[in-house]
Write a protein that holds these residues in place. Sequence first.
Motif, PDB file in Angstrom:
ATOM      1  N   GLU A 143      14.006  26.893  46.970  1.00  0.00           N
ATOM      2  CA  GLU A 143      13.722  26.449  47.882  1.00  0.00           C
ATOM      3  C   GLU A 143      11.626  26.516  48.353  1.00  0.00           C
ATOM      4  O   GLU A 143      11.902  25.374  48.595  1.00  0.00           O
ATOM      5  N   LEU A 144      11.600  27.043  46.742  1.00  0.00           N
ATOM      6  CA  LEU A 144       9.926  26.640  47.326  1.00  0.00           C
ATOM      7  C   LEU A 144       9.430  25.892  45.989  1.00  0.00           C
ATOM      8  O   LEU A 144       8.004  25.559  45.935  1.00  0.00           O
ATOM      9  N   PHE A 145       9.978  25.906  44.829  1.00  0.00           N
ATOM     10  CA  PHE A 145       9.782  25.072  43.859  1.00  0.00           C
ATOM     11  C   PHE A 145      10.982  23.998  43.821  1.00  0.00           C
ATOM     12  O   PHE A 145      11.894  23.516  43.514  1.00  0.00           O
ATOM     13  N   LYS A 146       9.967  22.217  42.641  1.00  0.00           N
ATOM     14  CA  LYS A 146      10.615  21.096  42.424  1.00  0.00           C
ATOM     15  C   LYS A 146      11.074  21.331  41.232  1.00  0.00           C
ATOM     16  O   LYS A 146      12.223  20.973  40.873  1.00  0.00           O
ATOM     17  N   ASP A 147      10.498  22.234  40.478  1.00  0.00           N
ATOM     18  CA  ASP A 147      10.264  22.561  39.340  1.00  0.00           C
ATOM     19  C   ASP A 147      10.433  23.849  38.627  1.00  0.00           C
ATOM     20  O   ASP A 147       9.298  24.373  39.468  1.00  0.00           O
ATOM     21  N   ILE A 148      10.423  24.567  37.235  1.00  0.00           N
ATOM     22  CA  ILE A 148      10.075  25.304  36.506  1.00  0.00           C
ATOM     23  C   ILE A 148       8.672  25.802  37.052  1.00  0.00           C
ATOM     24  O   ILE A 148       7.771  26.800  37.568  1.00  0.00           O
ATOM     25  N   PHE A 149       7.527  24.632  37.069  1.00  0.00           N
ATOM     26  CA  PHE A 149       6.218  24.826  36.748  1.00  0.00           C
ATOM     27  C   PHE A 149       5.602  24.635  38.448  1.00  0.00           C
ATOM     28  O   PHE A 149       5.193  24.836  38.645  1.00  0.00           O
ATOM     29  N   HIS A 150       6.653  23.869  39.004  1.00  0.00           N
ATOM     30  CA  HIS A 150       5.277  23.423  40.183  1.00  0.00           C
ATOM     31  C   HIS A 150       6.469  23.417  41.461  1.00  0.00           C
ATOM     32  O   HIS A 150       7.384  23.864  42.323  1.00  0.00           O
ATOM     33  N   GLY A 199      11.589  18.078  47.004  1.00  0.00           N
ATOM     34  CA  GLY A 199      12.952  17.846  46.345  1.00  0.00           C
ATOM     35  C   GLY A 199      13.202  19.094  46.607  1.00  0.00           C
ATOM     36  O   GLY A 199      12.205  20.182  46.355  1.00  0.00           O
ATOM     37  N   GLU A 200      13.839  20.252  45.479  1.00  0.00           N
ATOM     38  CA  GLU A 200      14.242  21.956  45.178  1.00  0.00           C
ATOM     39  C   GLU A 200      14.139  21.578  43.571  1.00  0.00           C
ATOM     40  O   GLU A 200      15.405  20.664  43.710  1.00  0.00           O
ATOM     41  N   ILE A 201      14.450  22.781  43.528  1.00  0.00           N
ATOM     42  CA  ILE A 201      14.553  22.793  41.620  1.00  0.00           C
ATOM     43  C   ILE A 201      16.497  22.644  41.188  1.00  0.00           C
ATOM     44  O   ILE A 201      16.804  23.370  42.347  1.00  0.00           O
ATOM     45  N   SER A 202      16.851  21.935  40.315  1.00  0.00           N
ATOM     46  CA  SER A 202      18.409  21.883  39.697  1.00  0.00           C
ATOM     47  C   SER A 202      19.083  23.359  39.873  1.00  0.00           C
ATOM     48  O   SER A 202      18.153  23.549  38.420  1.00  0.00           O
ATOM     49  N   ASN A 203      19.743  23.716  39.633  1.00  0.00           N
ATOM     50  CA  ASN A 203      20.420  25.495  38.760  1.00  0.00           C
ATOM     51  C   ASN A 203      20.497  24.334  36.932  1.00  0.00           C
ATOM     52  O   ASN A 203      20.075  25.429  36.381  1.00  0.00           O
ATOM     53  N   VAL A 204      21.010  23.517  36.757  1.00  0.00           N
ATOM     54  CA  VAL A 204      20.863  23.371  35.592  1.00  0.00           C
ATOM     55  C   VAL A 204      19.337  23.295  34.722  1.00  0.00           C
ATOM     56  O   VAL A 204      19.521  23.867  33.679  1.00  0.00           O
ATOM     57  N   GLU A 205      18.789  23.052  35.500  1.00  0.00           N
ATOM     58  CA  GLU A 205      17.296  23.071  34.473  1.00  0.00           C
ATOM     59  C   GLU A 205      16.787  24.647  34.679  1.00  0.00           C
ATOM     60  O   GLU A 205      16.050  25.045  33.946  1.00  0.00           O
ATOM     61  N   ILE A 206      16.897  25.160  35.644  1.00  0.00           N
ATOM     62  CA  ILE A 206      17.460  26.729  35.404  1.00  0.00           C
ATOM     63  C   ILE A 206      17.626  27.166  34.124  1.00  0.00           C
ATOM     64  O   ILE A 206      16.898  28.085  33.321  1.00  0.00           O
ATOM     65  N   LEU A 207      19.248  26.618  33.998  1.00  0.00           N
ATOM     66  CA  LEU A 207      19.516  27.641  32.955  1.00  0.00           C
ATOM     67  C   LEU A 207      19.024  26.977  31.731  1.00  0.00           C
ATOM     68  O   LEU A 207      19.637  27.800  31.102  1.00  0.00           O
ATOM     69  N   LYS A 208      19.023  25.529  31.225  1.00  0.00           N
ATOM     70  CA  LYS A 208      18.400  25.710  30.782  1.00  0.00           C
ATOM     71  C   LYS A 208      16.627  26.026  30.053  1.00  0.00           C
ATOM     72  O   LYS A 208      16.524  26.460  28.740  1.00  0.00           O
ATOM     73  N   PHE A 209      15.853  25.903  31.623  1.00  0.00           N
ATOM     74  CA  PHE A 209      14.833  27.034  31.226  1.00  0.00           C
ATOM     75  C   PHE A 209      14.926  28.435  30.032  1.00  0.00           C
ATOM     76  O   PHE A 209      14.223  28.940  29.398  1.00  0.00           O
ATOM     77  N   LYS A 210      16.061  29.069  31.205  1.00  0.00           N
ATOM     78  CA  LYS A 210      16.092  30.261  30.374  1.00  0.00           C
ATOM     79  C   LYS A 210      16.823  30.343  29.431  1.00  0.00           C
ATOM     80  O   LYS A 210      16.638  31.765  28.670  1.00  0.00           O
ATOM     81  N   ASN A 211      17.008  29.541  28.699  1.00  0.00           N
ATOM     82  CA  ASN A 211      18.199  29.575  27.822  1.00  0.00           C
ATOM     83  C   ASN A 211      17.216  29.432  26.520  1.00  0.00           C
ATOM     84  O   ASN A 211      17.167  28.901  24.888  1.00  0.00           O
TER      85      ASN A 211
END
Length: 322
Positions: free
Chosen positions: A287-294, A195-207
């Motif tokens: 395309e290389l990440f499942k989530d922020i840390f993995h 799987g790939e990281i979602s834009n929702v997770e990216i936005l949540k982490f950056k905030n």
Amino acid sequence: MADNLFISNFDMKKYVLLTLLFVFSFLVFDFFICFFSEKIVKKQTTGSSGIINKTIHDSSSVLILGSSRAANHYNSEIIQNNLGISVFNGGMGGQGIFYSYAILNERLKKHTPQLVILDLASNIMIDKKQYDKLTVLYPLLDKYDSFYDVVKISPSYSPVLTHLNAYRYNSTAFQLIYDVCKAPRFNDSYVPIEGEISNVEILKFKNNTNHISNEENKILFKQLEYVSRINLLCRHNGVKFIVFISPSFCEDKSLIVVKHKMLNYLNKNNIMIHDFSSDKKYYGKNELFKDIFHLNSLGSKIYSKDVSLLLSVRKNNFFSNK
């Protein structure tokens, strides 16, 4: 008056007998918990206890330790094929440096690897639950004596309770049942994530605007102290030691601060470190990440090849010809 005294003495004897009966029943119960649980745990080949047993008894030339980032990022098969040297991934999800130190200490009593790789994760290094997570070692305290030296550092450690089987197995009972019934068998801890990281997770982490608390700073430097202990343990046993910080999708300000503190400490103590955390090859690549840390399976394949290349360049320094 005499009748009242007789009743009082009778009640006291009854109370003492009931107390003794309760204590005896508890000790019998505790014995049977120990008897059955130890038979399961000592032969466990799945789940947490299985990972611990297999990591300690494995005889590979390269041992990889760390949290889930170690377990998910280092494809041992790729590294092994590229180096031509046996590799074992002993990462454990959620576990920090205390756990890695405990495992390595016991592993060195059985087999001495040529190289130990320790993956450091900034979020795990400031995880305030690291002491509580040492309960994963409790079921194996009798099997691996040096585990006691590690669990003792926990503020909640009780020398009395940790010798009671009902207490030691209580926190892991359901996990043991699951491990026996459903947990998959494994060659080592490496598990690819799809799987790939979602834009929702990216936005949540950056905030995220979290700052490092005093408590988090204390656990950071306590764990760094144990990185030094691992380094000394390796040095005393003639084992090469190298620290990696594997790729992250991105970093917030607090984790950047943590990373700089780690790098300063490691450099100050002359511990070899390779930092891929903000490498442009990986940083921000969905395309290389499942989530922020993995990393996902594709990301871990690419990263494992890079780790292999880095090690192969210095192969003569890390590995003997034996």
